[in-house]
Design a protein around this motif. Structure first.
Motif, mmCIF file in Angstrom:
data_model
loop_
_atom_site.group_PDB
_atom_site.id
_atom_site.type_symbol
_atom_site.label_atom_id
_atom_site.label_comp_id
_atom_site.label_asym_id
_atom_site.label_seq_id
_atom_site.Cartn_x
_atom_site.Cartn_y
_atom_site.Cartn_z
ATOM 1 N N GLU A 1 -56.425 53.579 -17.766
ATOM 2 C CA GLU A 1 -55.359 53.018 -18.599
ATOM 3 C C GLU A 1 -54.968 53.983 -19.719
ATOM 4 N N GLU B 1 -51.233 55.500 -20.320
ATOM 5 C CA GLU B 1 -50.612 55.415 -21.644
ATOM 6 C C GLU B 1 -50.206 56.798 -22.150
ATOM 7 N N ALA C 1 -49.227 50.667 -14.164
ATOM 8 C CA ALA C 1 -48.522 50.483 -15.429
ATOM 9 C C ALA C 1 -47.047 50.739 -15.189
ATOM 10 N N ALA D 1 -42.858 50.764 -17.276
ATOM 11 C CA ALA D 1 -41.932 50.579 -18.390
ATOM 12 C C ALA D 1 -40.528 50.611 -17.795
ATOM 13 N N THR E 1 -44.539 43.450 -10.682
ATOM 14 C CA THR E 1 -44.383 43.620 -12.116
ATOM 15 C C THR E 1 -43.133 42.886 -12.594
ATOM 16 N N ARG E 2 -43.119 42.577 -13.879
ATOM 17 C CA ARG E 2 -41.968 41.905 -14.492
ATOM 18 C C ARG E 2 -41.123 42.954 -15.231
ATOM 19 N N HIS F 1 -38.754 45.028 -17.637
ATOM 20 C CA HIS F 1 -38.459 45.066 -19.065
ATOM 21 C C HIS F 1 -36.940 45.161 -19.210
ATOM 22 N N ASN G 1 -36.574 48.473 -22.561
ATOM 23 C CA ASN G 1 -37.734 49.360 -22.717
ATOM 24 C C ASN G 1 -37.583 50.552 -21.779
ATOM 25 N N THR H 1 -46.828 48.123 -19.824
ATOM 26 C CA THR H 1 -47.488 46.924 -19.312
ATOM 27 C C THR H 1 -48.419 47.331 -18.177
#
Length: 266
Positions: free
Chosen positions: A75, A79, A118, A120, A137-138, A140, A168, A180
């Motif tokens: 993670e 990031e 992950a 964005a 995934t949802r 942005h 985002n 996320t």
């Protein structure tokens, strides 16, 4: 040892646009055997700015994954990719007099039978279990925010006049991007993943995607999905880009060898 092998492939089509601004890649980690990564980026900004942004996402992902070693935190890696790519894209905007932005979606498969991802923006990751849809995934996006607030129904989101507005992205000069995460453990043969830009998912239902991935090799599924996306999107089809990662049963001789090797070790 894991009783599956990984089959992966990518697909891409320019659609009806003048330029391909999406990017996609698959990577192995030189310092972390057994780890693999898939990355998708959808560039935006016009005048080649989007292509520059998406390319920077891929370059940053490769650079940091090359430095990743066994025992590092996945993670944290994801990031760092997001933040470093965002910083460079912003600098590119200053030097190139363009407005580059990009989405980001990445998946890492680990030797511990974990999938960590992950994203964005509105580039998505889908997880399937055999032919069955598992999760996604949802986005942005502004319309996803409207859905969350109960102002529109989920089925209205695709055709909403503001469906292309994102809340985002990487490269924004106004706000820092957020990320996320998602995770799935105890991976097994039959599990599969699809990472894609909106130029693909916009034209399919979840069940269609899961069926196409389950019934075909990554290459066959890529050809099928591109063909259908073109049929449904012409003459206004967007760039279409995706990566497919499937976990499949290893050949019998590989499984037998694994059992024998473990017996000798005992």
């Amino acid at each position: 040892m894991s009783q599956y092998k990984i089959e992966a492939g990518t697909g891409q089509h320019i659609g009806d646009r003048q330029e391909q601004q999406d990017r996609v890649a698959l990577f192995a980690a030189p310092r972390a055997p057994g780890y693999m990564m898939a990355v998708v980026a959808d560039g935006m900004g016009g005048k080649s700015g989007g292509a520059l942004a998406a390319e920077q996402v891929i370059r940053t992902a490769k650079q940091l994954f090359d430095e990743f070693y066994t025992g590092s935190n996945v993670e944290t890696l994801l990031e760092n990719i997001l933040q470093e790519a965002h910083t460079v894209i912003k600098l590119t905007a200053v030097s190139s007099e363009k407005e580059p932005h990009s989405t980001f979606a990445a998946l890492v498969i680990t030797p511990q039978k974990e999938a960590i991802w992950a994203h964005a923006g509105d580039s998505r990751l889908y997880r399937f279990s055999g032919p069955n849809f598992g999760e996604k995934t949802r986005d942005h996006s502004y319309v996803e925010k409207l859905v969350d607030e109960g102002k529109i129904r989920p089925e209205e989101a695709k055709t909403h006049r503001l469906s292309n507005i994102l809340v985002n992205v990487l490269g924004s000069s106004n706000t820092a991007p957020f990320i996320t995460f998602g995770k799935y453990q105890n991976l097994a043969a039959g599990d599969s993943f699809l990472l894609c830009t909106d130029g693909l998912w916009h034209y399919f239902e979840d069940a269609e995607l899961s069926a196409a991935v389950a019934a075909n090799t990554p290459r066959q599924a890529s050809e099928l999905l591109i063909r259908k996306a073109r049929d449904r999107g012409t003459p206004k089809g967007d760039n279409c880009t995706f990566a497919i990662v499937k976990l499949v049963e290893p050949p019998p001789e590989v499984k037998n060898y694994t059992v024998q090797k473990m017996r000798r070790a005992v």
